[in-house]
Write a protein that holds these residues in place. Structure first.
Motif, PDB file in Angstrom:
ATOM      1  N   LEU A   1       2.150  -0.219  -2.824  1.00 18.89           N
ATOM      2  CA  LEU A   1       1.810  -0.247  -4.244  1.00 18.89           C
ATOM      3  C   LEU A   1       2.407   0.984  -4.922  1.00 18.89           C
ATOM      4  N   GLU A   2       2.650   0.866  -6.221  1.00 20.97           N
ATOM      5  CA  GLU A   2       3.285   1.967  -6.952  1.00 20.97           C
ATOM      6  C   GLU A   2       2.449   3.240  -6.895  1.00 20.97           C
ATOM      7  N   LEU A   3       1.132   3.099  -6.974  1.00 22.04           N
ATOM      8  CA  LEU A   3       0.246   4.268  -6.970  1.00 22.04           C
ATOM      9  C   LEU A   3      -0.335   4.566  -5.592  1.00 22.04           C
ATOM     10  N   GLY A   4      -0.019   3.752  -4.600  1.00 17.56           N
ATOM     11  CA  GLY A   4      -0.512   4.006  -3.251  1.00 17.56           C
ATOM     12  C   GLY A   4      -1.991   3.667  -3.090  1.00 17.56           C
ATOM     13  N   TYR A   5      -2.591   4.207  -2.023  1.00 15.77           N
ATOM     14  CA  TYR A   5      -3.980   3.881  -1.684  1.00 15.77           C
ATOM     15  C   TYR A   5      -4.785   5.162  -1.476  1.00 15.77           C
TER      16      TYR A   5
ATOM     17  N   ILE B   1      -7.832  11.283   0.467  1.00 16.60           N
ATOM     18  CA  ILE B   1      -9.072  11.010   1.197  1.00 16.60           C
ATOM     19  C   ILE B   1     -10.252  11.492   0.363  1.00 16.60           C
ATOM     20  N   GLY B   2     -11.247  10.627   0.192  1.00 20.86           N
ATOM     21  CA  GLY B   2     -12.484  11.026  -0.452  1.00 20.86           C
ATOM     22  C   GLY B   2     -12.577  10.610  -1.911  1.00 20.86           C
ATOM     23  N   VAL B   3     -13.844  10.407  -2.330  1.00 17.86           N
ATOM     24  CA  VAL B   3     -14.114   9.981  -3.707  1.00 17.86           C
ATOM     25  C   VAL B   3     -13.661  11.036  -4.715  1.00 17.86           C
ATOM     26  N   LYS B   4     -13.836  12.319  -4.363  1.00 17.10           N
ATOM     27  CA  LYS B   4     -13.470  13.388  -5.290  1.00 17.10           C
ATOM     28  C   LYS B   4     -11.982  13.340  -5.632  1.00 17.10           C
ATOM     29  N   ASN B   5     -11.130  13.180  -4.621  1.00 19.05           N
ATOM     30  CA  ASN B   5      -9.688  13.082  -4.867  1.00 19.05           C
ATOM     31  C   ASN B   5      -9.345  11.831  -5.686  1.00 19.05           C
ATOM     32  N   LEU B   6     -10.059  10.738  -5.406  1.00 20.62           N
ATOM     33  CA  LEU B   6      -9.825   9.514  -6.174  1.00 20.62           C
ATOM     34  C   LEU B   6     -10.211   9.718  -7.637  1.00 20.62           C
ATOM     35  N   GLN B   7     -11.333  10.400  -7.855  1.00 19.96           N
ATOM     36  CA  GLN B   7     -11.757  10.679  -9.232  1.00 19.96           C
ATOM     37  C   GLN B   7     -10.710  11.516  -9.975  1.00 19.96           C
ATOM     38  N   ASN B   8     -10.202  12.540  -9.306  1.00 14.49           N
ATOM     39  CA  ASN B   8      -9.195  13.403  -9.939  1.00 14.49           C
ATOM     40  C   ASN B   8      -7.937  12.611 -10.312  1.00 14.49           C
ATOM     41  N   LYS B   9      -7.505  11.740  -9.389  1.00 10.52           N
ATOM     42  CA  LYS B   9      -6.301  10.949  -9.656  1.00 10.52           C
ATOM     43  C   LYS B   9      -6.526   9.975 -10.811  1.00 10.52           C
ATOM     44  N   LEU B  10      -7.681   9.329 -10.827  1.00 12.30           N
ATOM     45  CA  LEU B  10      -7.985   8.402 -11.917  1.00 12.30           C
ATOM     46  C   LEU B  10      -8.062   9.128 -13.257  1.00 12.30           C
ATOM     47  N   SER B  11      -8.572  10.350 -13.236  1.00  4.86           N
ATOM     48  CA  SER B  11      -8.623  11.145 -14.476  1.00  4.86           C
ATOM     49  C   SER B  11      -7.218  11.453 -14.983  1.00  4.86           C
ATOM     50  N   GLU B  12      -6.325  11.824 -14.045  1.00  9.28           N
ATOM     51  CA  GLU B  12      -4.936  12.102 -14.432  1.00  9.28           C
ATOM     52  C   GLU B  12      -4.281  10.859 -15.038  1.00  9.28           C
ATOM     53  N   LEU B  13      -4.492   9.706 -14.390  1.00  6.47           N
ATOM     54  CA  LEU B  13      -3.901   8.463 -14.903  1.00  6.47           C
ATOM     55  C   LEU B  13      -4.456   8.109 -16.279  1.00  6.47           C
ATOM     56  N   LEU B  14      -5.758   8.337 -16.461  1.00  6.40           N
ATOM     57  CA  LEU B  14      -6.366   8.042 -17.756  1.00  6.40           C
ATOM     58  C   LEU B  14      -5.796   8.940 -18.848  1.00  6.40           C
TER      59      LEU B  14
END
Length: 383
Positions: free
Chosen positions: A21-25, A68-81
């Motif tokens: 996927l373009e944004l990975g997993y 790895i981890g919800v915290k890293n996912l949250q940070n990435k989603l914030s950047e994308l937003l």
């Protein structure tokens, strides 16, 4: 929940080796059913998740720690937003500005509350109407539409006027076949030659016709005395025959300008005094009367210029330029007839003289008429 023995599959996916996927997993550990039933707090769930990924294989040795981890996912989603918001901001801003402008326009259409004094109110409305007309006629506040219409008419006037010019034909031969070579002042005068390139509809004057005009002039014993422009009377006859046609294009342009001005001013009056229909009619009558007077003044100026061109002998103060232009045309005519093994005649002198004079006088006449529309009679000017 990742079943035992399937870690390698998920590791390949995480490394981008499968199901790309373009944004990975990202991999996260959610609370168990028991923990959710016990209403585990978010902070505690994150601590359990961190301990899991630090202790459990193969995650404790996985090199993509930032995924790895919800915290890293949250940070990435914030950047994308944030990036999505930045991309959409120009459109959002434009939509807001468009709505604001429309709101201001709608508010501007609302009638202003009338004052208690009719005299003051009338003065205010007249002043506002005059201001709008002045802005239109002076191109203030981006009010350029009126002058675009007027300039289109001036351009059309010049095109229509230049279409009255004569062209001269010299009989030549090409591969043994006779043909006419055209001499036209258009190449040296008109600005937009592409729209006027065809000479099929222009008055065409042949060398034979010019010779006949010279003979008729000699028969009437009308000779002139301008140095280097002999026989002058034949040239004058040809020039004046062309000048007869000059009045109509100027009047056509004047009528078009008059209608444009009437429409523009009346629209402004109707907008300003829309709440008082009776007053609109009286104001429009006053404006029409004033513009009619402007039109009459312009007609007088056009007639004066037209009569001056028609009733006086062909004349120009710029004798040097006249001589230079005539010489250029004459040299060109001479080259043409010499290429045909013919000797130049006085007919070519007359042709060169007429072409030179018309080049100067047409430019002079169109410029003076256009200036007259703009300034001489008050077109356009606020009453």
């Amino acid at each position: 929940m990742i079943e035992k023995g399937t870690h390698n599959i998920w590791l390949r996916i995480m490394r981008g080796e499968a199901h790309q996927l373009e944004l990975g997993y990202y991999v996260v550990k959610n609370p168990t059913k028991v923990q959710r039933a016990e209403n585990i707090k978010s902070e505690e769930a994150r601590l359990i998740e961190n301990e899991f990924f630090e202790q459990e294989e193969p995650w404790n040795s996985f090199y993509l720690r930032e995924r790895i981890g919800v915290k890293n996912l949250q940070n990435k989603l914030s950047e994308l937003l944030i990036e999505a918001i930045k991309r959409g901001l120009p459109d959002i801003r434009k939509n807001v500005e468009d709505k604001l402008n429309k709101t201001f326009q709608d508010l501007g259409k609302l009638p202003i509350q009338l004052s208690d004094s009719p005299r003051i109110e009338l003065f205010r409305m007249v002043k506002n109407c005059s201001k709008i007309i002045k802005e239109k006629t002076t191109c203030s506040n981006d009010q350029t539409e009126l002058w675009k219409l007027l300039n289109d008419q001036f351009a059309q006037f010049k095109e229509e006027f230049c279409a009255l010019r004569p062209v001269f034909l010299i009989r030549t031969s090409f591969i043994g076949r006779p043909r006419d070579e055209t001499f036209d002042i258009l190449e040296d005068f008109i600005e937009n030659r592409k729209n006027n390139a065809s000479t099929d509809r222009l008055q065409q004057i042949t060398e034979v016709q010019v010779t006949e005009i010279i003979r008729n002039s000699c028969r009437r014993l009308l000779t002139g005395s301008i140095p280097d422009l002999i026989p002058y009377s034949a040239a004058r006859t040809m020039i004046q025959e062309n000048q007869v046609k000059w009045e109509k294009p100027a009047m056509n342009c004047l009528n078009a300008v008059y209608e444009i001005m009437i429409k523009s001013v009346c629209e402004t009056i109707e907008t300003t005094f829309s709440r008082f229909p009776g007053l609109v009619g009286r104001m429009e009558y006053k404006v029409r009367t004033w513009l009619e007077e402007c039109k009459k003044q312009t007609i007088d100026q056009i007639n004066f210029m037209y009569k001056m061109e028609r009733t006086t002998y062909p004349f120009t103060l710029d004798k040097h330029r006249m001589t230079v232009i005539k010489k250029e045309y004459l040299n060109s005519l001479h080259r043409t007839v010499r290429n045909e093994n013919r000797n130049p005649t006085e007919t070519l002198e007359v042709m060169a003289l007429v072409m030179a004079y018309l080049k100067i006088s047409i430019k002079r006449y169109t410029d003076v008429v256009s200036i007259g529309f703009r300034k001489g009679s008050g077109y356009p000017r606020v009453p």
